[in-house]
Design a protein around this motif. Structure first.
Motif, PDB file in Angstrom:
ATOM      1  N   ARG A   9      37.288  -8.340  51.355  1.00 55.11           N
ATOM      2  CA  ARG A   9      36.597  -8.711  52.588  1.00 55.11           C
ATOM      3  C   ARG A   9      35.893 -10.041  52.365  1.00 55.11           C
ATOM      4  O   ARG A   9      35.223 -10.242  51.351  1.00 55.11           O
ATOM      5  CB  ARG A   9      35.595  -7.638  52.992  1.00 55.11           C
ATOM      6  N   HIS A  10      36.069 -10.939  53.319  1.00 54.03           N
ATOM      7  CA  HIS A  10      35.437 -12.258  53.225  1.00 54.03           C
ATOM      8  C   HIS A  10      34.956 -12.659  54.607  1.00 54.03           C
ATOM      9  O   HIS A  10      35.752 -12.766  55.551  1.00 54.03           O
ATOM     10  CB  HIS A  10      36.422 -13.306  52.697  1.00 54.03           C
ATOM     11  N   GLU A  11      33.648 -12.833  54.737  1.00 56.89           N
ATOM     12  CA  GLU A  11      33.023 -13.255  55.986  1.00 56.89           C
ATOM     13  C   GLU A  11      33.477 -12.382  57.154  1.00 56.89           C
ATOM     14  O   GLU A  11      33.837 -12.886  58.234  1.00 56.89           O
ATOM     15  CB  GLU A  11      33.306 -14.739  56.251  1.00 56.89           C
ATOM     16  N   GLY A  12      33.483 -11.073  56.917  1.00 51.63           N
ATOM     17  CA  GLY A  12      33.755 -10.138  57.998  1.00 51.63           C
ATOM     18  C   GLY A  12      35.209  -9.869  58.292  1.00 51.63           C
ATOM     19  O   GLY A  12      35.523  -9.085  59.196  1.00 51.63           O
ATOM     20  N   ARG A  13      36.126 -10.477  57.553  1.00 49.85           N
ATOM     21  CA  ARG A  13      37.548 -10.228  57.819  1.00 49.85           C
ATOM     22  C   ARG A  13      38.204  -9.632  56.583  1.00 49.85           C
ATOM     23  O   ARG A  13      37.811  -9.894  55.453  1.00 49.85           O
ATOM     24  CB  ARG A  13      38.269 -11.499  58.264  1.00 49.85           C
TER      25      ARG A  13
ATOM     26  N   PRO B 252      44.731   0.636  50.913  1.00 51.37           N
ATOM     27  CA  PRO B 252      44.108   0.958  49.618  1.00 51.37           C
ATOM     28  C   PRO B 252      44.720   2.214  49.015  1.00 51.37           C
ATOM     29  O   PRO B 252      44.912   3.220  49.708  1.00 51.37           O
ATOM     30  CB  PRO B 252      42.632   1.169  49.973  1.00 51.37           C
ATOM     31  N   ALA B 253      45.049   2.146  47.735  1.00 43.50           N
ATOM     32  CA  ALA B 253      45.716   3.271  47.083  1.00 43.50           C
ATOM     33  C   ALA B 253      44.729   4.259  46.485  1.00 43.50           C
ATOM     34  O   ALA B 253      45.021   5.453  46.395  1.00 43.50           O
ATOM     35  CB  ALA B 253      46.657   2.757  45.991  1.00 43.50           C
TER      36      ALA B 253
ATOM     37  N   ALA C 124      30.112   0.228  47.001  1.00 48.21           N
ATOM     38  CA  ALA C 124      29.635   0.888  48.207  1.00 48.21           C
ATOM     39  C   ALA C 124      29.905   0.062  49.457  1.00 48.21           C
ATOM     40  O   ALA C 124      30.118   0.611  50.543  1.00 48.21           O
ATOM     41  CB  ALA C 124      28.137   1.177  48.086  1.00 48.21           C
ATOM     42  N   GLU C 125      29.912  -1.242  49.323  1.00 45.92           N
ATOM     43  CA  GLU C 125      30.120  -2.116  50.477  1.00 45.92           C
ATOM     44  C   GLU C 125      31.597  -2.318  50.801  1.00 45.92           C
ATOM     45  O   GLU C 125      31.932  -2.964  51.774  1.00 45.92           O
ATOM     46  CB  GLU C 125      29.461  -3.480  50.230  1.00 45.92           C
ATOM     47  N   TRP C 126      32.496  -1.788  49.974  1.00 38.10           N
ATOM     48  CA  TRP C 126      33.942  -1.907  50.182  1.00 38.10           C
ATOM     49  C   TRP C 126      34.327  -3.377  50.341  1.00 38.10           C
ATOM     50  O   TRP C 126      34.884  -3.797  51.342  1.00 38.10           O
ATOM     51  CB  TRP C 126      34.383  -1.115  51.405  1.00 38.10           C
ATOM     52  N   THR C 127      34.000  -4.177  49.329  1.00 36.76           N
ATOM     53  CA  THR C 127      34.345  -5.598  49.388  1.00 36.76           C
ATOM     54  C   THR C 127      35.717  -5.884  48.805  1.00 36.76           C
ATOM     55  O   THR C 127      36.299  -6.937  49.083  1.00 36.76           O
ATOM     56  CB  THR C 127      33.305  -6.435  48.618  1.00 36.76           C
ATOM     57  N   SER C 128      36.250  -4.957  47.994  1.00 35.43           N
ATOM     58  CA  SER C 128      37.567  -5.185  47.419  1.00 35.43           C
ATOM     59  C   SER C 128      38.236  -3.852  47.128  1.00 35.43           C
ATOM     60  O   SER C 128      37.568  -2.830  46.931  1.00 35.43           O
ATOM     61  CB  SER C 128      37.464  -6.009  46.124  1.00 35.43           C
TER      62      SER C 128
END
Length: 472
Positions: A290-294, A269-270, A276-280
């Motif tokens: 992040r998708h299904e824990g990976r 990540p730049a 807050a959940e850091w999904t992208s």
């Protein structure tokens, strides 16, 4: 009635139940997304192990040689071209764009900020919508951004996706190479990787792009535009077979194009994620999600009439791509992520077998074992790939180290470079005593000794109390 094709190039590598699960997910995406056609594939350890397709036409489904427009997946190719320039010393990622491509409204932003969409530039060009109009409407670089307010956010502070930013990167490649970016891409990337069916303009056989009416099962053809200067943002056409090669490259690198270390740099990540959940997040030309824990890296793509998605799961050794020829409906980026999750669920990756070192070097072996940073215990291990692994035994700092470049290449000269963790990029030095034996380790001024606050007192910052350890 839909038609499916399930026989891929290397289908014997997956179990029948996995095949069925992947086909079922593909069929649902085509039916529920109401897309004229859909083609997808899964790779494991760089090899295509499954591909399938569905179509609205009886008895016909696209194969891996049919071109689709891949939209913003184009940006991953442009980023590789820019990083090749960096590797050759023709630019630095910290350089302002104006140093190499002066006269644009973005002269002050850096190359790295453009790659990471953190330059703060406008998301789109001034109207009309560039994706559905011919590029001749914007003949000059100055036409790509608003003249009055091209910058929407302070540079380097936040992620703000900018299509014109990547058009400027394509122009940067042209300026430093002295030829069109598409020709540079063909010569430096596509040909070395065997991607002969990836082109700027469609070449038969290719899919037509359609819009599907939201409230009725009818379709409208979308224009196949040449976006010209905006091409680096989303112009490319490609095939399933070529995207399989691209996914394998993004997973492991290829020294003919870019090495694995640079690809790893692209995946980091730049700027800080905003959710807050850091999904992208976004790296240097690569999306992270992040998708299904990976954690996946790759990119989504869309242009009128087409959507695309390509993801790599480094931890699983898996990658997947999906291509469709409808403006909306089938969520191909999500589909590609789901295909990775399904494959990993049905056939989880087997751990690589443990293997010992090919030969034993007594000097390196002597470095292993307990080391102490002050009174904090650590363990240093020598792995089979000649990497030193420092592990804290008390929940502190740890890193892996490899021999420093330019040395002996074995680490016997006593200099190592951190690969990850707190000491990433820092130097580990093996400091020797006058008799040639190992005195202590120095990692970025932190001293590690064989005993808690042991070794030569002068090596420990602040010295060591002469009376030593005592009871109170």
């Amino acid at each position: 009635m839909s038609t499916d094709r399930t026989e891929g190039q290397m289908t014997d590598q997956l179990l029948p139940t996995t095949h069925r699960a992947l086909l079922h997910r593909l069929a649902r995406a085509q039916a529920e997304g109401r897309t004229p056609s859909l083609v997808a594939g899964v790779l494991r350890d760089g090899q295509l192990v499954w591909d399938g397709a569905r179509s609205m036409v009886d008895g016909h489904a696209p194969d891996l040689d049919v071109q689709y427009r891949i939209g913003s997946l184009t940006k991953t190719f442009v980023a590789v071209l820019v990083l090749r320039l960096r590797e050759e010393g023709l630019l630095d990622l910290a350089d302002p764009l104006g140093r190499h491509l002066p006269g644009t409204p973005a002269d002050a932003v850096t190359v790295a900020e453009l790659l990471a969409h953190s330059a703060g530039l406008a998301a789109e060009t001034p109207g009309p919508w560039w994706e559905r109009t011919e590029g001749g409407l914007r003949p000059e670089l100055a036409d790509l951004l608003e003249t009055e307010a091209p910058v929407k956010h302070p540079a380097g502070r936040r992620f703000h996706y900018s299509n014109p930013g990547y058009a400027l990167l394509g122009a940067l490649v042209e300026r430093l190479r002295g030829e069109p970016w598409g020709e540079v891409l063909r010569r430096e990337v596509l040909t070395p990787l065997g991607m002969h069916r990836t082109t700027l303009l469609p070449e038969a056989p290719h899919a037509g792009g359609f819009a599907v009416h939201p409230w009725a099962d009818v379709m409208l053809p979308e224009p196949l535009t040449d976006t010209s200067r905006m091409g680096p943002a989303g112009q490319l056409w490609s095939t399933g077979a070529d995207l399989a090669r691209w996914a394998a490259f993004l997973a492991a690198g290829d020294e003919k194009v870019l090495g694995a270390d640079t690809l790893a740099e692209m995946r980091r990540p730049a700027v800080g994620p905003e959710d807050a959940e850091w999904t992208s997040a976004y790296g240097l030309g690569l999306q992270l999600r992040r998708h299904e824990g990976r954690l996946l890296c790759g990119h989504s793509g869309s242009m009128p009439g087409f959507t695309a998605g390509l993801w790599v799961s480094e931890a699983d050794g898996l990658a997947a791509f999906a291509l469709s020829n409808a403006t909306s409906g089938a969520n191909t980026p999500l589909l590609a992520a789901q295909l990775i999750a399904l494959t990993a669920e049905h056939e989880p990756r087997l751990p690589a077998p443990w293997r010992p070192l090919g030969e034993v070097d007594e000097e390196l072996l002597a470095l292993t074992g307990p080391w102490y940073w002050g009174a904090a215990p650590n363990a240093l291990r020598l792995r089979a790939d000649r990497v030193l692994e420092l592990t804290s035994l008390g929940g502190g700092r740890g890193s892996r180290f490899r021999p420093a470049p330019g040395g002996s290449g074995t680490g016997l000269d006593g200099t190592w470079i951190g690969l990850d963790g707190y000491y990433a990029g820092e130097t580990l030095r093996v400091v020797r005593a006058a008799d040639g034996g190992v005195s202590h380790l120095d990692i970025g001024s932190f001293v590690y000794t064989r005993e808690p606050y042991g070794g030569p007192a002068e090596a420990v910052p602040g010295g060591v109390e002469p009376e030593g350890w005592r009871a109170y």
